[in-house]
Design a protein around this motif. Structure first.
Motif, mmCIF file in Angstrom:
data_model
loop_
_atom_site.group_PDB
_atom_site.id
_atom_site.type_symbol
_atom_site.label_atom_id
_atom_site.label_comp_id
_atom_site.label_asym_id
_atom_site.label_seq_id
_atom_site.Cartn_x
_atom_site.Cartn_y
_atom_site.Cartn_z
ATOM 1 N N ALA A 24 0.926 -1.198 0.116
ATOM 2 C CA ALA A 24 -0.024 0.092 0.096
ATOM 3 C C ALA A 24 0.910 1.210 0.140
ATOM 4 O O ALA A 24 0.411 2.383 -0.688
ATOM 5 C CB ALA A 24 -0.956 -0.266 1.183
ATOM 6 N N ILE A 25 2.001 1.246 0.675
ATOM 7 C CA ILE A 25 2.666 2.493 0.841
ATOM 8 C C ILE A 25 3.468 2.790 -0.470
ATOM 9 O O ILE A 25 3.680 3.541 -1.193
ATOM 10 C CB ILE A 25 3.902 2.147 2.037
ATOM 11 N N SER A 38 10.718 -12.197 -3.648
ATOM 12 C CA SER A 38 11.104 -13.707 -4.326
ATOM 13 C C SER A 38 12.131 -13.558 -5.333
ATOM 14 O O SER A 38 12.453 -14.480 -5.995
ATOM 15 C CB SER A 38 10.135 -14.529 -4.333
ATOM 16 N N ASP A 39 12.379 -12.155 -5.691
ATOM 17 C CA ASP A 39 13.432 -12.119 -6.882
ATOM 18 C C ASP A 39 12.799 -12.433 -8.176
ATOM 19 O O ASP A 39 13.675 -12.802 -9.092
ATOM 20 C CB ASP A 39 14.705 -12.425 -6.644
ATOM 21 N N GLN A 40 11.445 -12.440 -8.309
ATOM 22 C CA GLN A 40 10.958 -12.858 -9.472
ATOM 23 C C GLN A 40 10.388 -11.733 -10.454
ATOM 24 O O GLN A 40 10.318 -11.737 -11.715
ATOM 25 C CB GLN A 40 9.724 -13.606 -9.395
ATOM 26 N N LYS A 41 10.287 -10.563 -9.814
ATOM 27 C CA LYS A 41 10.145 -9.266 -10.495
ATOM 28 C C LYS A 41 11.021 -8.224 -9.953
ATOM 29 O O LYS A 41 11.677 -8.372 -8.707
ATOM 30 C CB LYS A 41 8.735 -8.892 -10.073
ATOM 31 N N ILE A 42 11.420 -6.970 -10.753
ATOM 32 C CA ILE A 42 12.322 -5.982 -9.972
ATOM 33 C C ILE A 42 11.358 -4.731 -9.968
ATOM 34 O O ILE A 42 10.370 -4.577 -10.375
ATOM 35 C CB ILE A 42 13.426 -5.855 -10.975
ATOM 36 N N LEU A 43 11.739 -4.035 -8.734
ATOM 37 C CA LEU A 43 11.101 -2.857 -8.282
ATOM 38 C C LEU A 43 11.452 -1.567 -9.271
ATOM 39 O O LEU A 43 12.534 -1.668 -9.981
ATOM 40 C CB LEU A 43 11.593 -2.635 -6.981
ATOM 41 N N LYS A 44 10.790 -0.597 -9.305
ATOM 42 C CA LYS A 44 11.077 0.473 -9.946
ATOM 43 C C LYS A 44 11.817 1.465 -9.075
ATOM 44 O O LYS A 44 11.821 1.380 -7.903
ATOM 45 C CB LYS A 44 9.746 1.348 -10.407
ATOM 46 N N ARG A 45 12.670 2.149 -9.863
ATOM 47 C CA ARG A 45 13.890 2.786 -8.966
ATOM 48 C C ARG A 45 13.154 3.821 -8.050
ATOM 49 O O ARG A 45 13.758 4.082 -6.953
ATOM 50 C CB ARG A 45 14.917 3.390 -9.926
ATOM 51 N N LEU A 48 12.557 2.985 -4.387
ATOM 52 C CA LEU A 48 13.872 2.777 -3.334
ATOM 53 C C LEU A 48 13.712 3.928 -2.068
ATOM 54 O O LEU A 48 13.962 3.654 -1.310
ATOM 55 C CB LEU A 48 15.111 2.835 -4.247
ATOM 56 N N LYS A 49 13.375 5.149 -2.733
ATOM 57 C CA LYS A 49 13.213 6.221 -1.781
ATOM 58 C C LYS A 49 12.118 6.008 -0.704
ATOM 59 O O LYS A 49 12.278 6.295 0.433
ATOM 60 C CB LYS A 49 13.065 7.587 -2.456
ATOM 61 N N LYS A 50 11.014 5.416 -1.058
ATOM 62 C CA LYS A 50 9.800 5.035 -0.040
ATOM 63 C C LYS A 50 10.457 4.014 0.832
ATOM 64 O O LYS A 50 10.125 4.315 1.965
ATOM 65 C CB LYS A 50 8.593 4.736 -0.808
ATOM 66 N N ILE A 51 11.184 3.094 0.420
ATOM 67 C CA ILE A 51 11.265 2.111 1.177
ATOM 68 C C ILE A 51 12.640 2.547 2.048
ATOM 69 O O ILE A 51 12.509 2.066 3.473
ATOM 70 C CB ILE A 51 12.174 0.887 0.405
ATOM 71 N N SER A 52 13.340 3.356 1.741
ATOM 72 C CA SER A 52 14.703 3.812 2.480
ATOM 73 C C SER A 52 14.044 4.700 3.780
ATOM 74 O O SER A 52 14.206 4.644 4.619
ATOM 75 C CB SER A 52 15.756 4.778 1.551
ATOM 76 N N LYS A 53 13.106 5.661 3.313
ATOM 77 C CA LYS A 53 12.340 6.308 4.383
ATOM 78 C C LYS A 53 11.340 5.515 5.085
ATOM 79 O O LYS A 53 11.490 5.915 6.506
ATOM 80 C CB LYS A 53 11.477 7.386 3.595
ATOM 81 N N PHE A 59 19.488 4.701 1.264
ATOM 82 C CA PHE A 59 19.251 4.721 -0.124
ATOM 83 C C PHE A 59 20.236 4.033 -0.887
ATOM 84 O O PHE A 59 20.191 3.484 -1.651
ATOM 85 C CB PHE A 59 18.776 5.986 -0.288
ATOM 86 N N LYS A 60 21.569 4.577 -0.626
ATOM 87 C CA LYS A 60 22.824 4.123 -1.449
ATOM 88 C C LYS A 60 22.475 2.735 -1.545
ATOM 89 O O LYS A 60 23.114 1.827 -2.435
ATOM 90 C CB LYS A 60 23.880 4.790 -0.962
#
Length: 97
Positions: A24-25, A38-45, A48-53, A59-60
């Motif tokens: 949802a986030i 499970s490494d079957q799909k890749i996230l959009k770049r 990464l900032k949302k996950i980092s925060k 983030f690096k």
């Protein structure tokens, strides 16, 4: 070293967050997040900032894992994949001089 998907799962589980909450986030489906973890799909770049925060995580480091995942996806089925990575590493070192 863990993959980006493994790192995301670890961060999520260590914080006690459910897959559907993180999905949802990130504004993605929880099934898609499951495939990312499970490494079957890749996230959009941009995710990464949302996950980092969200998890107060570097983030690096996430970005390095993201790039590594993309590179791995390109070379994994190539007979000369490992050699190509070594050549690319040398080229990167040369360009930084």
């Amino acid at each position: 070293k863990m993959t980006l998907g493994q790192k995301i799962r670890q961060l999520r589980e260590d914080s006690g967050m459910l897959q559907r909450q993180l999905a949802a986030i990130l504004e993605i489906g929880d099934g898609y997040l499951s495939k990312i973890e499970s490494d079957q799909k890749i996230l959009k770049r941009e995710h990464l900032k949302k996950i980092s925060k969200t998890f107060n995580f570097s983030f690096k480091e996430l970005e390095a894992l993201w790039i590594a995942t993309k590179v791995y996806d390109i070379v994994k089925d190539e007979k000369e994949g490992l050699n190509a990575l070594k050549v690319a590493e040398e080229q990167l070192k040369y360009k930084k001089k």
